[in-house]
Scaffold this motif. Structure first.
Motif, mmCIF file in Angstrom:
data_model
loop_
_atom_site.group_PDB
_atom_site.id
_atom_site.type_symbol
_atom_site.label_atom_id
_atom_site.label_comp_id
_atom_site.label_asym_id
_atom_site.label_seq_id
_atom_site.Cartn_x
_atom_site.Cartn_y
_atom_site.Cartn_z
ATOM 1 N N ALA B 71 0.604 -1.379 0.000
ATOM 2 C CA ALA B 71 -0.001 -0.232 -0.160
ATOM 3 C C ALA B 71 0.894 1.297 0.210
ATOM 4 N N VAL B 72 0.358 2.151 -0.998
ATOM 5 C CA VAL B 72 1.257 3.372 -0.939
ATOM 6 C C VAL B 72 0.341 4.654 -0.788
ATOM 7 N N GLU B 73 0.768 5.481 0.137
ATOM 8 C CA GLU B 73 -0.021 6.719 0.300
ATOM 9 C C GLU B 73 0.221 7.866 -0.706
ATOM 10 N N THR B 74 -0.687 8.432 -1.501
ATOM 11 C CA THR B 74 -0.067 9.416 -2.238
ATOM 12 C C THR B 74 -1.082 10.498 -2.109
ATOM 13 N N PRO B 177 16.527 20.332 -16.672
ATOM 14 C CA PRO B 177 16.883 19.005 -16.308
ATOM 15 C C PRO B 177 15.639 18.186 -16.360
ATOM 16 N N ALA B 178 15.480 16.996 -17.182
ATOM 17 C CA ALA B 178 14.457 16.109 -17.356
ATOM 18 C C ALA B 178 14.856 14.838 -17.042
ATOM 19 N N ARG B 179 13.825 13.790 -16.376
ATOM 20 C CA ARG B 179 14.247 12.463 -16.159
ATOM 21 C C ARG B 179 13.084 11.521 -16.606
ATOM 22 N N TYR B 180 13.748 10.322 -16.754
ATOM 23 C CA TYR B 180 12.622 9.177 -17.094
ATOM 24 C C TYR B 180 11.938 8.849 -16.071
ATOM 25 N N THR B 181 10.755 8.686 -15.996
ATOM 26 C CA THR B 181 10.293 8.020 -14.662
ATOM 27 C C THR B 181 9.291 6.742 -14.868
ATOM 28 N N VAL B 182 9.441 5.766 -14.282
ATOM 29 C CA VAL B 182 8.684 4.382 -14.323
ATOM 30 C C VAL B 182 7.870 4.288 -13.069
ATOM 31 N N GLY B 183 6.701 3.859 -13.248
ATOM 32 C CA GLY B 183 5.700 3.667 -12.101
ATOM 33 C C GLY B 183 4.668 2.868 -12.615
ATOM 34 N N LEU B 184 3.438 3.105 -11.696
ATOM 35 C CA LEU B 184 2.175 2.501 -11.888
ATOM 36 C C LEU B 184 0.908 3.447 -12.212
ATOM 37 N N ILE B 185 0.046 3.132 -12.835
ATOM 38 C CA ILE B 185 -1.121 3.912 -12.870
ATOM 39 C C ILE B 185 -2.310 3.168 -12.584
ATOM 40 N N PRO B 186 -3.480 3.674 -11.982
ATOM 41 C CA PRO B 186 -4.514 3.014 -11.851
ATOM 42 C C PRO B 186 -5.092 2.029 -12.841
ATOM 43 N N GLY B 187 -5.552 1.012 -12.442
ATOM 44 C CA GLY B 187 -6.077 -0.029 -13.445
ATOM 45 C C GLY B 187 -5.243 -1.185 -13.512
ATOM 46 N N GLU B 188 -5.675 -1.930 -14.342
ATOM 47 C CA GLU B 188 -4.713 -3.282 -14.684
ATOM 48 C C GLU B 188 -3.854 -3.201 -15.978
ATOM 49 N N GLY B 189 -2.860 -3.767 -15.954
ATOM 50 C CA GLY B 189 -2.123 -3.567 -17.149
ATOM 51 C C GLY B 189 -0.602 -3.817 -17.085
ATOM 52 N N VAL B 214 1.026 14.410 -13.486
ATOM 53 C CA VAL B 214 1.075 13.460 -12.632
ATOM 54 C C VAL B 214 0.524 13.731 -11.123
ATOM 55 N N ASP B 215 -0.427 12.974 -10.785
ATOM 56 C CA ASP B 215 -1.304 13.583 -9.565
ATOM 57 C C ASP B 215 -1.435 12.302 -8.511
ATOM 58 N N GLU B 216 -2.018 12.117 -7.600
ATOM 59 C CA GLU B 216 -2.148 11.298 -6.702
ATOM 60 C C GLU B 216 -2.436 9.800 -7.174
ATOM 61 N N GLY B 217 -2.752 9.765 -8.443
ATOM 62 C CA GLY B 217 -3.096 8.322 -9.171
ATOM 63 C C GLY B 217 -1.689 7.639 -9.577
ATOM 64 N N TYR B 218 -0.696 8.520 -9.564
ATOM 65 C CA TYR B 218 0.390 7.661 -9.935
ATOM 66 C C TYR B 218 1.404 7.269 -8.916
ATOM 67 N N ILE B 219 1.721 5.850 -8.951
ATOM 68 C CA ILE B 219 2.964 5.674 -7.956
ATOM 69 C C ILE B 219 4.249 5.461 -8.656
ATOM 70 N N ALA B 253 -5.279 -0.125 -7.384
ATOM 71 C CA ALA B 253 -6.624 0.064 -6.925
ATOM 72 C C ALA B 253 -6.765 1.057 -5.771
ATOM 73 N N GLN B 254 -7.739 1.956 -5.585
ATOM 74 C CA GLN B 254 -7.630 2.856 -4.535
ATOM 75 C C GLN B 254 -8.303 2.190 -3.366
ATOM 76 N N ALA B 255 -7.679 2.386 -2.109
ATOM 77 C CA ALA B 255 -8.057 1.541 -1.124
ATOM 78 C C ALA B 255 -9.270 2.374 -0.566
#
Lengths: 438, 257
Positions: B71-74, B177-189, B214-219, B253-255
């Motif tokens: 679980a991650v809190e954003t 300065p710009a960087r590549y970012t990897v993460g997760l977004i809501p849903g399945e995939g 990039v808002d609270e939906g992005y981990i 998924a949102q808790a």
């Protein structure tokens, strides 16, 4: 000395039999070619050597301090001595090595420093090779053969014995060894310097291993043997950084040892030379080496760089564009004599391309004054007539408990009378290097 | 993530950057990692501060599974403060890399767009992000993991990795300065890639593929100079005759409150 000339054919024949070759890749195919030996040695006077030796020790000491600093505190960048973009955009800078502490703080254990002697009598540094410089085996084996061919020559001339290279190398490995075997890791028989890997293993009494002979378990490296796994404490690797460990660097490498990098990072094995050294022998960083010497050691740099300009600095860029025809332009990303052009030899079209590239990507290039360097005589194809050719010297500096220069070196020459590019990959030959002991 | 091998393999070494880190934007509350076949999981930090899991499965096996649940809190902030474990400064994210170095196509694109760009760095991120997402269409299968920003710009298509690379190249050309970012977004995939740019000391994220801030939906999982620094999975195994298929599935998924 003349005595040796008589034996040139038999020595070259023996070198061929012993497999003293140099492999090159051209258009995707691997070709091994002989590395022709010329019997007239380069002779360096005793006093001249002593001076050169001091400079080389100072230079390699500073380069090692630089490497430790760059992957650690980065003081030289923070103090504004070297602009950060030169360090962190270098293809030799490996982010994975950040924070890595090498055993005994040494990163460049075996350094090959390329020099030429100018007609003004000054030795100029052409480049520092701190990754996996090759070539020490050639003067070693050639000296052996010469000694056999003409023992009297060496009895009567005060030449420093060069047979101690194996011992120096062995001591260097022992000094950084973290407990376990010393091994020499070769990428395999299709490597340009495979002959050298096997020769040095034999001379140092070290195990020559392929990647598949090593296994990493819980961040410790082992050699697989019939008697079980034996711990490895030092690896003199001749595989380049990129291919060393597929988990840390190029993931497609099949000649690497998976997990080796983490074992090294944990301090469980010494890797000679350490990965990431390319940041210090980058052609762009070369310009800053004298500044490094002053910065880290508080001494004036004793070695001489060829006068070098960085198009990155506006003033230098202007000079380079104004004097294009009198300069050598080097692409910092290329090695082995590739990517080196003489401004004066370019066609108008090529020249325009280059000038455009310098303007748009100034960081990619350095420009140097053409050094009028001394010719050395080589025997012409008839085996009798001496003819002058351009030649350089690769000095080997070993950093262990102390920093020492091997009292010999690889003298390479261009066989083409009109070329001053001496790299073996460009078809040059080699000579023995005699350092006089008095 | 699961790997299926067509024949049994041994000495499978793996290294994965797949765990979220604590930042001003997100807080990791709980994390459980399972690996099968069972083996020791080692953890280290890479040169960018990302968490790396690595290990080895020695005995023959045909299935490999690594699963992380947590679980991650954003939502506490929209930005990350400037923190650099390597203490290098921003320069690493300003110089071109092999995958993001501009060629003629990107230079032309930059010339075309730079004229209308706002002064403000945050405005610039949104401006180039929007234009990039409009120009480079999301078409899976047109590119692969080695495609450069320049090639994707010429094709005008690619996946999230390519679209992020193009935006990074443009921002760096604009001096940001710009960087590549990897993460997760809501849903399945699958995992997702977006871009973070440094605006006056703070990193803000923009997802050019979806044209979203990039808002609270992005981990977030990792960042680096380009894709190569953030590869989720690296590995090698023994058995030249075995073919590997990889299956990555992500579910966010949102808790419930």
């Amino acid at each position: 000395m003349q005595e040796l000339n008589k034996h040139v054919k038999s020595i070259n024949h023996l070198l061929e039999r012993y497999g003293v070759r140099f492999g090159i890749y051209k258009n995707g195919t691997f070709k091994e070619q002989l590395f022709p030996f010329d019997p007239i040695p380069r002779v360096i006077e005793h006093e001249e050597w002593v001076e050169l030796e001091e400079g080389l020790i100072q230079r390699v000491t500073a380069l090692n301090m630089f490497l430790k600093d760059i992957y650690g505190e980065k003081k030289i960048v923070k103090d504004g001595v070297i602009p950060p973009e030169f360090v962190f955009s270098s293809s030799g800078y490996l982010a994975a090595c950040e924070g890595m502490v090498t055993p005994k703080g040494i990163a460049s254990h075996i350094s090959g420093i390329d020099l030429v002697k100018g007609n003004d009598g000054v030795w100029y540094i052409l480049e520092d090779n701190l990754r996996i410089p090759s070539g020490a085996s050639y003067p070693l084996i050639a000296r052996d053969l010469c000694r056999t061919a003409s023992p009297a020559t060496f009895a009567h001339t005060p030449v420093e014995d060069n047979r101690d290279y194996a011992e120096m190398l062995f001591e260097t490995m022992n000094y950084v060894n973290t407990g376990g075997l010393n091994v020499i890791l070769t990428p395999g028989r299709y490597n340009a310097a495979f002959f050298e890997h096997s020769y040095l293993a034999e001379k140092t009494g070290t195990v020559l291993v392929y990647n598949t002979d090593l296994i990493v378990e819980n961040d410790v490296v082992y050699l697989k043997t019939a008697a079980g796994n034996q711990r490895v404490g030092a690896i003199y690797r001749r595989t380049s950084d990129e291919y060393l460990d597929p988990l840390a660097f190029n993931p497609e490498s099949l000649i690497g040892v998976p997990g080796l990098f983490q074992a090294m990072k944990k301090g469980n094995v010494a890797v000679l030379n350490a990965p990431g050294n390319g940041v210090a022998d980058d052609k762009g960083i070369y310009y800053f080496v004298p500044k490094m010497v002053e910065y880290y050691l508080g001494e004036e740099c004793k070695t001489h760089n060829a006068p070098t300009y960085l198009p990155y600095y506006e003033e230098d860029r202007k000079y380079v564009l104004d004097n294009f025809d009198n300069l050598v332009i080097k692409d910092v990303a290329e090695a082995g004599g590739y990517g080196v052009v003489f401004g004066s030899t370019l066609t108008a079209e090529k020249k325009a391309d280059f000038i455009h590239a310098i303007k748009t990507e100034p960081r990619r290039f350095i420009a140097q004054e053409i050094i009028d360097f001394q010719d050395l005589d080589i025997l012409d194809e008839d085996g009798v007539t001496p003819v002058p050719r351009k030649a350089d010297l690769r000095a080997f500096v070993l950093a262990g408990e102390t920093v020492r220069v091997w009292k010999s070196g690889l003298t390479r020459f261009s066989r083409d009378p009109n070329s001053s590019i001496v790299n073996s990959s460009q078809g040059g030959g080699f000579k023995d290097t005699w350092v006089l002991s008095r | 993530m699961a790997l299926h091998f067509s024949k049994a393999v041994e000495d499978q070494f793996f290294s994965m950057i797949c765990l979220p880190v604590d930042t001003a934007r997100q807080k990791v509350l709980e994390l459980n990692t399972l690996v099968q076949p069972e083996t020791v999981l080692n953890e280290d930090t890479d040169g960018f501060g990302n968490r790396k899991l690595y290990g080895c499965v020695r005995e023959p096996h045909r299935e490999f599974l690594l699963r992380t649940e947590g679980a991650v809190e954003t939502g506490s902030a929209l930005y990350e403060e400037w923190q650099d474990p390597a203490d290098i400064g921003l320069v690493r994210y300003q110089v071109p890399t092999d995958l993001t170095a501009p060629g003629p196509v990107l230079q032309e694109l930059f010339r075309e767009w730079a004229a209308g760009a706002p002064e403000d760095p945050y405005g610039k991120l949104l401006y180039y992000g929007r234009l990039t997402g409009e120009r480079i269409r999301y078409v899976p299968g047109t590119t692969d993991s080695r495609t450069t920003a320049e090639q994707a710009a010429a094709l005008e298509s690619g996946v999230c990795q390519d679209i992020a690379h193009v935006l990074i190249a443009l921002l760096r050309m604009a001096g940001m300065p710009a960087r590549y970012t990897v993460g997760l977004i809501p849903g399945e995939g699958e995992s997702h890639a977006w871009v973070e740019a440094n605006c006056r000391g703070y990193w803000y994220g923009f997802d050019p593929t979806n044209q979203l801030l990039v808002d609270e939906g992005y981990i977030k999982i990792s960042h680096g100079r380009d894709y190569r620094d953030c590869m989720i999975s690296r590995g090698i195994f023994k058995n030249p005759y075995a073919l590997q298929t990889m299956e990555v599935s992500v579910s966010v998924a949102q808790a419930e409150e």
